[in-house]
Design an enzyme around this catalytic site. Structure first.
Site, short mmCIF file in Angstrom:
data_model
loop_
_atom_site.label_atom_id
_atom_site.label_comp_id
_atom_site.label_asym_id
_atom_site.label_seq_id
_atom_site.Cartn_x
_atom_site.Cartn_y
_atom_site.Cartn_z
CG HIS A 199 -0.30 0.35 2.44
ND1 HIS A 199 0.04 -0.65 3.40
CD2 HIS A 199 -0.03 1.72 3.12
CE1 HIS A 199 0.61 -0.10 4.31
NE2 HIS A 199 0.60 1.20 4.19
C1 UD1 Z 1 -2.11 5.62 5.26
C2 UD1 Z 1 -0.68 6.18 5.94
C3 UD1 Z 1 0.33 5.04 6.06
C4 UD1 Z 1 -0.45 3.83 6.73
C5 UD1 Z 1 -1.62 3.37 5.88
C6 UD1 Z 1 -2.17 2.29 6.53
C7 UD1 Z 1 -0.14 8.68 5.37
C8 UD1 Z 1 0.51 9.30 4.58
N1 UD1 Z 1 -0.27 7.17 5.09
O1 UD1 Z 1 -1.76 5.45 3.95
O2 UD1 Z 1 1.27 5.65 6.92
O3 UD1 Z 1 0.77 2.65 6.58
O4 UD1 Z 1 -2.50 4.61 5.86
O5 UD1 Z 1 -3.26 1.74 5.56
O6 UD1 Z 1 -0.91 9.01 6.19
N2 UD1 Z 1 -8.92 4.87 0.50
C9 UD1 Z 1 -10.19 4.15 0.49
N3 UD1 Z 1 -11.00 3.88 1.58
C10 UD1 Z 1 -10.25 4.05 2.82
C11 UD1 Z 1 -9.11 4.51 2.97
C12 UD1 Z 1 -8.28 5.14 1.84
O7 UD1 Z 1 -10.69 4.23 -0.73
O8 UD1 Z 1 -10.87 3.71 3.87
C13 UD1 Z 1 -8.11 4.94 -0.77
C14 UD1 Z 1 -8.35 6.44 -1.06
O9 UD1 Z 1 -8.64 6.59 -2.56
C15 UD1 Z 1 -7.06 7.13 -0.82
C16 UD1 Z 1 -6.09 6.19 -0.80
O10 UD1 Z 1 -6.84 5.12 -0.47
O11 UD1 Z 1 -6.66 8.28 -1.69
C17 UD1 Z 1 -5.16 6.19 0.12
O12 UD1 Z 1 -5.52 6.80 1.41
P1 UD1 Z 1 -4.61 7.63 2.32
O13 UD1 Z 1 -5.31 7.81 3.50
O14 UD1 Z 1 -4.05 8.75 1.38
O15 UD1 Z 1 -3.26 6.69 2.66
P2 UD1 Z 1 -2.91 5.23 2.80
O16 UD1 Z 1 -1.98 4.95 1.45
O17 UD1 Z 1 -4.16 4.56 3.20
#
Ligand code: UD1
Length: 367
Positions: A199
């Site tokens: 991820h």
């Molecule tokens: C975040 C943390 C990372 C952690 C990870 C655990 C930061 C910079 N990164 O990364 O340190 O290890 O979480 O999972 O804070 N999305 C969904 N549904 C959700 C959550 C996310 O669809 O419930 C999608 C969204 O499109 C989003 C992408 O996942 O754009 C990434 O989510 P984001 O919160 O930006 O960071 P993570 O990659 O999850």
């Protein structure tokens, strides 16, 4: 403060301990993770209290996501005026909570202080460095992390407390049934499959990096169970992952299922920080799909190995023999939450009622 999946896990034991000691607290959920499988599942499974504040700040660019959280947090912190704001780990939720509280001159407690990957291209590295440098109380998981803080000039307020995640994984491992239901459901036998998670931005923003990892996973002579983070989902479709290639993409898993799968895997391949140390703690060899790790102790004794995204390295390291010597990196004495709670009580600033000579309350308000 919680917001992302690892924070629901990290906060569980501390919230229980605050409850047990009747320490007043408010729980704030930024909404960084919002899908049921990424958020509510963990509240239900780990018995987390429902948040006092749900800010609903979902996905956006880093600046927008962090800024939205800060805008939403400021009035909450002003209204509550807590003795501390407790932030966990290294996500944008951590950064937003730490910065907003520091600017309001509310002491920040950073749980998991002192970790470094030394790669500033990782958003998480920037978040950890900033959180450590604005925190008043730094709860380091190890002497190594405390030494890192000292090397950056941070000595005051540093406490080596152990690791909330390891304390929790120990409890859950010890309570696993003989034949965990997730193994039945996926028709797996112990030690005959790999568990993979991907991820990190570096591995999902660059399709070539993702494709290289998948090509490494496809070379493994055993099924690869792959719980797919929402960030990776479009790439799974784009690269036809799971179409007869030995990889089994599945929905993100609840916590106990993840630990059960990790505990019985032949090998864990991951770019997650938490899963690296859980694998090592569970005595399962790990291959880290990055070029560095902030959990350097996982590399001791060969339990973890850095493969980056190179398919040959992934294959070779996944099939390496299990180290002979048991890992001594993570002991997990189960007392991390108690230590943090004690620090909060001891260091709680005097409340106005104390100044009037009232009985000092044995409580601290924690967001
Ligand atoms: C975040 C943390 C990372 C952690 C990870 C655990 C930061 C910079 N990164 O990364 O340190 O290890 O979480 O999972 O804070 N999305 C969904 N549904 C959700 C959550 C996310 O669809 O419930 C999608 C969204 O499109 C989003 C992408 O996942 O754009 C990434 O989510 P984001 O919160 O930006 O960071 P993570 O990659 O999850």
């Amino acid at each position: 403060m919680v917001g992302a999946r690892p924070q629901f896990i990290k906060s569980a034991l501390l919230l229980r301990e605050l409850e047990r000691r009747q320490i007043e607290r408010r729980l704030v959920h930024t909404g960084q993770h919002y899908d049921h499988a990424m958020s509510q599942v963990f509240f239900d499974e780990l018995g987390l209290p429902q948040p006092d504040y749900s800010l609903g700040c979902g996905s956006a660019s880093h600046a927008v996501q962090t800024a939205e959280m800060m805008r939403a947090l400021e009035p909450v912190f002003e209204r509550e005026r807590p003795s501390y704001v407790v932030v966990f780990g290294d996500t944008n939720t951590t950064l937003a909570g730490a910065l907003t509280a520091a600017k309001l001159r509310i002491p920040v407690v950073h749980v998991e202080a002192g970790l470094r990957s030394f790669n500033r291209a990782m958003p998480e590295e920037v978040n950890r460095v900033v959180a450590d440098h604005v925190a008043s109380i730094l709860c380091a998981p190890s002497e190594r992390a405390a030494a890192q803080l000292a090397s950056e000039g941070i000595r005051a307020g540093v406490h080596v407390v152990g690791d909330l995640m390891i304390d929790l994984v120990k409890i859950v491992r010890d309570a696993l049934p003989e034949r965990p239901p997730i193994l039945e459901r996926l028709a797996l036998t112990r030690g005959s499959y790999a568990l993979a998670t991907i991820h990190r931005a570096a591995n999902t923003d660059d399709p070539h990096a993702f494709a290289d990892i998948v090509s490494g996973l496809r070379r493994l002579p055993l099924p690869v169970i792959f719980p797919v983070h929402p960030r990776s989902a479009p790439l799974v479709t784009a690269f036809d992952v799971g179409a007869g290639d030995g990889i089994v993409p599945i929905e993100p898993l609840p916590y106990e299922d993840t630990i059960a799968l990790a505990a019985h895997a032949r090998v864990v391949l991951t770019d997650s920080g938490g899963l690296q140390k859980e694998a090592v703690f569970l005595g399962v060899p790990c291959v880290t799909l990055r070029n560095e790790t902030e959990w350097a102790e996982t590399l001791d004794d060969g339990w973890n190995a850095l493969a980056g995204t190179d398919p040959s390295a992934i294959e070779r390291l996944a099939l390496r023999p299990k180290p002979l010597m048991a890992s001594r990196s993570f002991i997990g004495d189960g007392a991390c939450a108690q230590r943090i709670a004690e620090i909060l009580i001891e260091r709680a600033p005097a409340s106005p009622s104390n100044a009037c000579g009232a009985q000092p309350p044995k409580t601290a308000t924690v967001s």
